[in-house]
Motif scaffolding. Structure first.
Motif, PDB file in Angstrom:
ATOM      1  N   THR A  38     -23.127  20.955  12.574  1.00 20.53           N
ATOM      2  CA  THR A  38     -23.064  21.946  13.661  1.00 20.53           C
ATOM      3  C   THR A  38     -23.868  21.442  14.862  1.00 20.53           C
ATOM      4  O   THR A  38     -23.446  21.583  16.019  1.00 20.53           O
ATOM      5  CB  THR A  38     -23.581  23.316  13.164  1.00 20.53           C
ATOM      6  OG1 THR A  38     -22.650  23.799  12.198  1.00 20.53           O
ATOM      7  CG2 THR A  38     -23.708  24.329  14.286  1.00 20.53           C
ATOM      8  N   THR A  44     -22.802  24.310   4.906  1.00 26.44           N
ATOM      9  CA  THR A  44     -24.158  24.829   4.727  1.00 26.44           C
ATOM     10  C   THR A  44     -24.126  26.210   4.067  1.00 26.44           C
ATOM     11  O   THR A  44     -24.828  26.457   3.085  1.00 26.44           O
ATOM     12  CB  THR A  44     -24.859  24.892   6.106  1.00 26.44           C
ATOM     13  OG1 THR A  44     -24.853  23.589   6.646  1.00 26.44           O
ATOM     14  CG2 THR A  44     -26.265  25.414   5.997  1.00 26.44           C
ATOM     15  N   LEU A  74     -29.450  19.573  -0.971  1.00 23.19           N
ATOM     16  CA  LEU A  74     -30.804  20.090  -0.756  1.00 23.19           C
ATOM     17  C   LEU A  74     -30.925  21.414  -1.506  1.00 23.19           C
ATOM     18  O   LEU A  74     -29.984  22.219  -1.530  1.00 23.19           O
ATOM     19  CB  LEU A  74     -31.064  20.322   0.732  1.00 23.19           C
ATOM     20  CG  LEU A  74     -31.115  19.077   1.627  1.00 23.19           C
ATOM     21  CD1 LEU A  74     -31.406  19.493   3.074  1.00 23.19           C
ATOM     22  CD2 LEU A  74     -32.155  18.083   1.147  1.00 23.19           C
TER      23      LEU A  74
HETATM   24  N1  LIG Z   1     -17.136  29.682  13.247  1.00 23.42           N
HETATM   25  C1  LIG Z   1     -18.400  29.687  12.885  1.00 23.42           C
HETATM   26  O1  LIG Z   1     -18.951  30.715  12.479  1.00 23.42           O
HETATM   27  C2  LIG Z   1     -19.177  28.437  12.987  1.00 23.42           C
HETATM   28  C3  LIG Z   1     -20.577  28.455  12.798  1.00 23.42           C
HETATM   29  C4  LIG Z   1     -21.276  27.257  12.857  1.00 23.42           C
HETATM   30  C5  LIG Z   1     -20.590  26.089  13.072  1.00 23.42           C
HETATM   31  N2  LIG Z   1     -19.247  26.117  13.263  1.00 23.42           N
HETATM   32  C6  LIG Z   1     -18.483  24.878  13.407  1.00 23.42           C
HETATM   33  O2  LIG Z   1     -18.452  24.307  12.110  1.00 23.42           O
HETATM   34  C7  LIG Z   1     -18.417  22.895  12.205  1.00 23.42           C
HETATM   35  C8  LIG Z   1     -19.532  22.334  11.382  1.00 23.42           C
HETATM   36  O3  LIG Z   1     -19.486  22.904  10.082  1.00 23.42           O
HETATM   37  P1  LIG Z   1     -19.380  22.025   8.798  1.00 23.42           P
HETATM   38  O4  LIG Z   1     -19.112  22.932   7.657  1.00 23.42           O
HETATM   39  O5  LIG Z   1     -18.434  20.932   9.048  1.00 23.42           O
HETATM   40  O6  LIG Z   1     -20.833  21.376   8.692  1.00 23.42           O
HETATM   41  P2  LIG Z   1     -22.327  21.990   8.681  1.00 23.42           P
HETATM   42  O7  LIG Z   1     -22.437  23.002   7.602  1.00 23.42           O
HETATM   43  O8  LIG Z   1     -22.724  22.369  10.051  1.00 23.42           O
HETATM   44  O9  LIG Z   1     -23.156  20.709   8.326  1.00 23.42           O
HETATM   45  C9  LIG Z   1     -22.865  20.057   7.114  1.00 23.42           C
HETATM   46  C10 LIG Z   1     -23.901  19.023   6.862  1.00 23.42           C
HETATM   47  O10 LIG Z   1     -25.192  19.622   6.790  1.00 23.42           O
HETATM   48  C11 LIG Z   1     -25.919  19.042   5.750  1.00 23.42           C
HETATM   49  N3  LIG Z   1     -26.199  20.083   4.740  1.00 23.42           N
HETATM   50  C12 LIG Z   1     -26.033  21.409   4.865  1.00 23.42           C
HETATM   51  N4  LIG Z   1     -26.458  22.050   3.769  1.00 23.42           N
HETATM   52  C13 LIG Z   1     -26.915  21.114   2.937  1.00 23.42           C
HETATM   53  C14 LIG Z   1     -27.502  21.131   1.647  1.00 23.42           C
HETATM   54  N5  LIG Z   1     -27.775  22.261   0.974  1.00 23.42           N
HETATM   55  N6  LIG Z   1     -27.809  19.965   1.082  1.00 23.42           N
HETATM   56  C15 LIG Z   1     -27.580  18.814   1.714  1.00 23.42           C
HETATM   57  N7  LIG Z   1     -27.052  18.737   2.945  1.00 23.42           N
HETATM   58  C16 LIG Z   1     -26.735  19.869   3.553  1.00 23.42           C
HETATM   59  C17 LIG Z   1     -25.048  17.917   5.181  1.00 23.42           C
HETATM   60  O11 LIG Z   1     -25.401  16.759   5.878  1.00 23.42           O
HETATM   61  P3  LIG Z   1     -25.078  15.290   5.334  1.00 23.42           P
HETATM   62  O12 LIG Z   1     -23.614  15.151   5.495  1.00 23.42           O
HETATM   63  O13 LIG Z   1     -25.897  14.409   6.229  1.00 23.42           O
HETATM   64  O14 LIG Z   1     -25.469  15.252   3.908  1.00 23.42           O
HETATM   65  C18 LIG Z   1     -23.680  18.367   5.502  1.00 23.42           C
HETATM   66  O15 LIG Z   1     -22.723  17.389   5.598  1.00 23.42           O
HETATM   67  C19 LIG Z   1     -18.547  22.595  13.677  1.00 23.42           C
HETATM   68  O16 LIG Z   1     -17.258  22.327  14.171  1.00 23.42           O
HETATM   69  C20 LIG Z   1     -19.088  23.847  14.294  1.00 23.42           C
HETATM   70  O17 LIG Z   1     -18.616  23.988  15.605  1.00 23.42           O
HETATM   71  C21 LIG Z   1     -18.522  27.239  13.199  1.00 23.42           C
END
Ligand SMILES: NC(=O)c1ccc[n+]([C@@H]2O[C@H](COP(=O)([O-])OP(=O)(O)OC[C@H]3O[C@@H](n4cnc5c(N)ncnc54)[C@H](OP(=O)(O)O)[C@@H]3O)[C@@H](O)[C@H]2O)c1
Length: 283
Positions: free
Chosen positions: A124, A222, A197
């Motif tokens: 994010t 997450t 984590l």
């Molecule tokens: N619509 C909504 O409500 C909303 C809210 C927020 C974000 N977004 C969008 O969502 C997208 C990102 O979301 P996403 O699901 O792809 O990724 P994310 O949850 O933002 O990030 C994922 C990364 O965070 C790390 N991570 C999170 N929790 C972890 C845990 N318990 N243990 C280890 N690592 C952990 C990992 O990093 P590593 O890969 O380095 O291990 C994982 O790959 C973006 O496009 C953003 O714009 C939407």
């Protein structure tokens, strides 16, 4: 005879923030807040009454936020995702502006204002470069927390530089991390057996810092890990009338064999403009 003076949106939000500061009354007692010339009475579970009864949108505001504002146990962890009808939170390239409407964006800012800490995953930050501050409603900025187990993010992102609020980066305990990333402090927690984590350790680390009320704002990976590890008290899913058809998923959990193994939490639901907010209660 004087016309009745109704509680308005600003007054209701002020009362909700006051309830958050004061905390829940003892069971069986009620909190009494002076609003203009009337009293807002609040029960320990967030039930409320005021005379005269305010218009429906103000009732919704009090119904939605008072039970959350009064969560003052040692820790309270609540997550939110704004998703399409087909369960996506962003396009495959990460474009997520905007899945849900302005009412849900305001809701996000209100949740930030209630929180001691707001937490997001590394992707994010990588894709959105968010500020994670309170801008659409009155309220203090929460402490910002980023999960980055491999410390892959550079220090150039806004929240590591802007000093708008204290910021923490949480990494894996098997690394010898630097103490800072830009202005942010780097701390570590252990991994679980599957290499993620340990979300319970994250909640405990934050609780020890006085950050018991935690808002997990995304993304899908997450929030799913917090849910899979059984660490969420509540999960809010705001569903927008939109089909994306591909892209980044919201909740993803390990496979189950029968639908009886699915989660069936207690629900509260609220209309937020053209979207629908479902709040799942796992406590
Ligand atoms: N619509 C909504 O409500 C909303 C809210 C927020 C974000 N977004 C969008 O969502 C997208 C990102 O979301 P996403 O699901 O792809 O990724 P994310 O949850 O933002 O990030 C994922 C990364 O965070 C790390 N991570 C999170 N929790 C972890 C845990 N318990 N243990 C280890 N690592 C952990 C990992 O990093 P590593 O890969 O380095 O291990 C994982 O790959 C973006 O496009 C953003 O714009 C939407």
């Amino acid at each position: 005879m004087r016309a009745p003076i109704y509680l308005d949106e600003a007054g209701a939000w002020e009362a909700i923030c006051a309830a958050r500061r004061i905390g829940a009354p003892e069971p069986g007692r009620r909190l009494r807040l002076e609003i203009g010339e009337s009293w807002l009475w609040i029960d320990a579970d967030g039930g409320w009454s005021i005379d005269p009864m305010p218009p429906a949108p103000i009732c919704l505001l009090l119904d939605l936020y008072l039970p959350l504002a009064l969560q003052d146990g040692p820790s309270f962890t609540i997550a939110h995702l704004g998703q399409s009808l087909d369960g996506r939170i962003a396009a495959a390239n990460g474009a997520s502006r905007w899945v849900t409407g302005p009412e849900d964006l305001l809701h996000n800012h209100r949740m930030r204002a209630l929180a001691d800490a707001i937490l997001v995953g590394a992707d994010t930050v990588r894709l959105d470069d968010p500020q994670l501050t309170v801008r659409r409603c009155p309220g203090d900025n929460p402490v910002r927390v980023v999960l980055d187990p491999m410390l892959g993010l550079g220090s150039d992102y806004a929240l590591f530089r802007d000093q708008a609020a204290e910021t923490l980066v949480i990494t894996a305990g098997d690394r010898a991390p630097p103490t800072h990333l830009g202005q942010a402090e780097v701390v570590s927690v252990p991994r679980t057996e599957d290499g993620a984590l340990d979300c319970r350790a994250i909640v405990e680390l934050l609780r020890r810092r006085g950050l018991g009320w935690l808002f997990v704002e995304g993304g899908g990976v997450t929030v799913s890990r917090f849910l899979a590890q059984g660490v969420l008290d509540r999960l809010q899913l705001t569903i927008a009338p939109l089909i994306i058809g591909s892209g980044r998923p919201g909740i993803q959990l390990p496979e189950i064999q029968t639908l009886a193994q699915g989660l069936r939490p207690r629900l509260r639901r609220f209309a937020l403009g053209g979207d629908m907010l479902f709040e799942c209660d796992f406590s």
